[in-house]
Write a protein that holds these residues in place. Sequence first.
Motif, PDB file in Angstrom:
ATOM      1  N   ILE A   1      80.055  54.772  48.226  1.00  0.00           N
ATOM      2  CA  ILE A   1      80.102  56.206  48.534  1.00  0.00           C
ATOM      3  C   ILE A   1      78.993  56.944  47.788  1.00  0.00           C
ATOM      4  CG2 ILE A   1      82.575  56.218  48.988  1.00  0.00           C
ATOM      5  CD1 ILE A   1      82.972  57.454  46.197  1.00  0.00           C
ATOM      6  N   THR A   2      78.651  58.115  48.296  1.00  0.00           N
ATOM      7  CA  THR A   2      77.694  59.003  47.645  1.00  0.00           C
ATOM      8  C   THR A   2      78.022  60.428  48.046  1.00  0.00           C
ATOM      9  OG1 THR A   2      75.347  59.404  47.217  1.00  0.00           O
ATOM     10  CG2 THR A   2      75.967  58.952  49.505  1.00  0.00           C
ATOM     11  N   SER A   3      77.227  61.377  47.575  1.00  0.00           N
ATOM     12  CA  SER A   3      77.315  62.765  48.030  1.00  0.00           C
ATOM     13  C   SER A   3      75.957  63.409  47.795  1.00  0.00           C
ATOM     14  CB  SER A   3      78.404  63.533  47.267  1.00  0.00           C
ATOM     15  OG  SER A   3      78.059  63.656  45.896  1.00  0.00           O
ATOM     16  N   VAL A   4      75.626  64.399  48.608  1.00  0.00           N
ATOM     17  CA  VAL A   4      74.371  65.117  48.401  1.00  0.00           C
ATOM     18  C   VAL A   4      74.416  65.846  47.064  1.00  0.00           C
ATOM     19  CG1 VAL A   4      72.841  66.912  49.306  1.00  0.00           C
ATOM     20  CG2 VAL A   4      73.943  65.305  50.877  1.00  0.00           C
TER      21      VAL A   4
ATOM     22  N   PRO B   1      69.825  63.875  37.315  1.00  0.00           N
ATOM     23  CA  PRO B   1      70.892  62.994  36.821  1.00  0.00           C
ATOM     24  C   PRO B   1      70.519  61.520  36.886  1.00  0.00           C
ATOM     25  CG  PRO B   1      71.830  64.723  38.165  1.00  0.00           C
ATOM     26  CD  PRO B   1      70.338  64.838  38.291  1.00  0.00           C
ATOM     27  N   TYR B   2      69.801  61.118  37.940  1.00  0.00           N
ATOM     28  CA  TYR B   2      69.396  59.715  38.067  1.00  0.00           C
ATOM     29  C   TYR B   2      68.515  59.293  36.895  1.00  0.00           C
ATOM     30  CZ  TYR B   2      66.770  55.659  39.688  1.00  0.00           C
ATOM     31  OH  TYR B   2      66.162  54.438  39.760  1.00  0.00           O
ATOM     32  N   LEU B   3      67.553  60.150  36.524  1.00  0.00           N
ATOM     33  CA  LEU B   3      66.667  59.824  35.411  1.00  0.00           C
ATOM     34  C   LEU B   3      67.438  59.735  34.100  1.00  0.00           C
ATOM     35  CD1 LEU B   3      63.600  62.098  36.311  1.00  0.00           C
ATOM     36  CD2 LEU B   3      63.790  59.614  36.590  1.00  0.00           C
ATOM     37  N   VAL B   4      68.372  60.667  33.900  1.00  0.00           N
ATOM     38  CA  VAL B   4      69.172  60.672  32.667  1.00  0.00           C
ATOM     39  C   VAL B   4      70.047  59.425  32.593  1.00  0.00           C
ATOM     40  CG1 VAL B   4      71.022  61.879  31.423  1.00  0.00           C
ATOM     41  CG2 VAL B   4      69.146  63.185  32.454  1.00  0.00           C
ATOM     42  N   ILE B   5      70.734  59.129  33.692  1.00  0.00           N
ATOM     43  CA  ILE B   5      71.625  57.958  33.733  1.00  0.00           C
ATOM     44  C   ILE B   5      70.821  56.676  33.524  1.00  0.00           C
ATOM     45  CG2 ILE B   5      73.160  56.608  35.220  1.00  0.00           C
ATOM     46  CD1 ILE B   5      73.869  59.388  36.556  1.00  0.00           C
TER      47      ILE B   5
ATOM     48  N   ALA C   1      70.587  54.328  44.931  1.00  0.00           N
ATOM     49  CA  ALA C   1      70.559  53.740  43.599  1.00  0.00           C
ATOM     50  C   ALA C   1      71.826  54.057  42.801  1.00  0.00           C
ATOM     51  CB  ALA C   1      69.328  54.232  42.844  1.00  0.00           C
ATOM     52  N   LEU C   2      72.365  55.280  42.984  1.00  0.00           N
ATOM     53  CA  LEU C   2      73.534  55.703  42.200  1.00  0.00           C
ATOM     54  C   LEU C   2      74.865  55.341  42.852  1.00  0.00           C
ATOM     55  CD1 LEU C   2      72.556  59.266  40.878  1.00  0.00           C
ATOM     56  CD2 LEU C   2      72.538  57.101  39.639  1.00  0.00           C
TER      57      LEU C   2
ATOM     58  N   THR D   1      80.720  54.755  43.079  1.00  0.00           N
ATOM     59  CA  THR D   1      81.855  54.031  43.657  1.00  0.00           C
ATOM     60  C   THR D   1      82.747  53.473  42.562  1.00  0.00           C
ATOM     61  OG1 THR D   1      80.484  53.432  45.556  1.00  0.00           O
ATOM     62  CG2 THR D   1      82.521  52.191  45.239  1.00  0.00           C
ATOM     63  N   SER D   2      82.144  52.888  41.531  1.00  0.00           N
ATOM     64  CA  SER D   2      82.908  52.345  40.416  1.00  0.00           C
ATOM     65  C   SER D   2      83.693  53.435  39.698  1.00  0.00           C
ATOM     66  CB  SER D   2      81.964  51.648  39.433  1.00  0.00           C
ATOM     67  OG  SER D   2      82.646  51.226  38.273  1.00  0.00           O
TER      68      SER D   2
END
Length: 474
Positions: free
Chosen positions: A406-409, A417-421, A383-384, A389-390
């Motif tokens: 791209i992502t990272s663990v 962070p996902y909920l906040v964003i 989802a993030l 990437t942007s």
Amino acid sequence: MDSILTAFKGVVDTLGATVLLPIIIFVIALVLGAKPGRAFRAGLTIGIAFIGINLVLGLMLTTLGEVAQAIVKNTGIQRDIVDVGWPSAAAIAFGSSVGLWVIPIGILVNVALLLAGLTRTLNVDVWNFWHFAFVGSLVVAATGSLGYGLMAAALMAALSLVLADWTAKGVQRFYGVPGVSVPHLASAQIVPIAIGLNWLMDRIPGINNIQLDTDTVQKRLGVFGEPIVLGLIIGLILGFAAYYNAGDAGTVISQSLKTGINLAAVMLLLPRMVKILMEGLIPVSEAAREFVQKRAGNREINVGLDSAILIGHPAAIASSLVLVPVAILLSIILPGNRIILFADLAVIPFIVAMAAPIVNGNVFRMIVIGTVTLIVGFYVGMALSPLMTSTAQTAGFQMPANATLITSVVDGFLYIPYLVISAISALGLLGVGIVLVAVLALLFGFRAAPRAWERAAGAEPEEPVVQTRAMPAE
């Protein structure tokens, strides 16, 4: 103003954490009233300890990284979202528009909450403020507003202090690090999941009787249950899984032995480095206690440090070594998964370390909790990944070849962070308000009943009756 912040950030980047931390500790110790000689020795000792910790971590991360990449190669997985690792995530965060402001924001939030008596943590882990900048930079990518990004970073700084206070007693008890808390978002985010799953496992017949802590294993297996031998055995298994098709039998054996010996060394050396760190922290903790008692009675002040001080415990390492192949398996079997794990598989110890006090070092439960956390993380990461990437492209990050996203663990897999964003990007200022209310609810909820919250986070060991049922006398 920007030029001042750029210069300040340049100093931080140039000195690095191992140089900056002793200076910060020295200054803090002086402010707290420690004698100059004692303050100097404390700062120097802590700096040396972190150099030692980083050297041993480097050995572990390199060894695990090579093993993980070999296992991934053996599986032949192909995905369009590539794990670029936490160093890339940190570079992206600090290279963003929020990264320039995050250090003064983090310091101001900490000082304000300390002066108001709303936190017990003095966060000296300045380098890891990049976690706050990461969230803020993704909010900027989602909303186009630097203001929202800076507010998100400030809220994450406050949340990290709430989580540090909540878990401090459990961390201190289980890991033997008095006067320390861990305001590290990548580690603390597992705590609510661990509390919920631990409660659930206590109520499942059969599961609630499984007691697989390292002390029990050592008692049962003797020398084969000692941490260094466990490290060797698990390393040999991982090494063979990674290099079984490396060529001739000699190469397979040598690579497996190298992996085993390296991980055995980590099991022995990391706890020794943490002991050196604690030697340096004791004068600072004593000075902080005296300083606060003179001005605020019995109020405690804990020194906030990187969760690297935790992962040397055998339970954290053992569960993490098992979770490396589990994470690779999940990347193959999870429905709809588009992520290939690569660079960040070696940081799983940071993800699971703070679950250990909650389950009292039960490695089985840590593996279960870690598996569920990773499953959630895969879907959060997908989802993030467009926002990450942007942000990376805006910050001038060089995308890996053949990678669409791209992502990272750390921090791309983290649900907080996902909920906040999500809240801020969907609702704007109202979303900021909702996150603020949530942080305040946690803050005042903890202050209203600290013992109950601390007990849930591992401040007190499990009742002996559980262990008696789990391991009946023979």
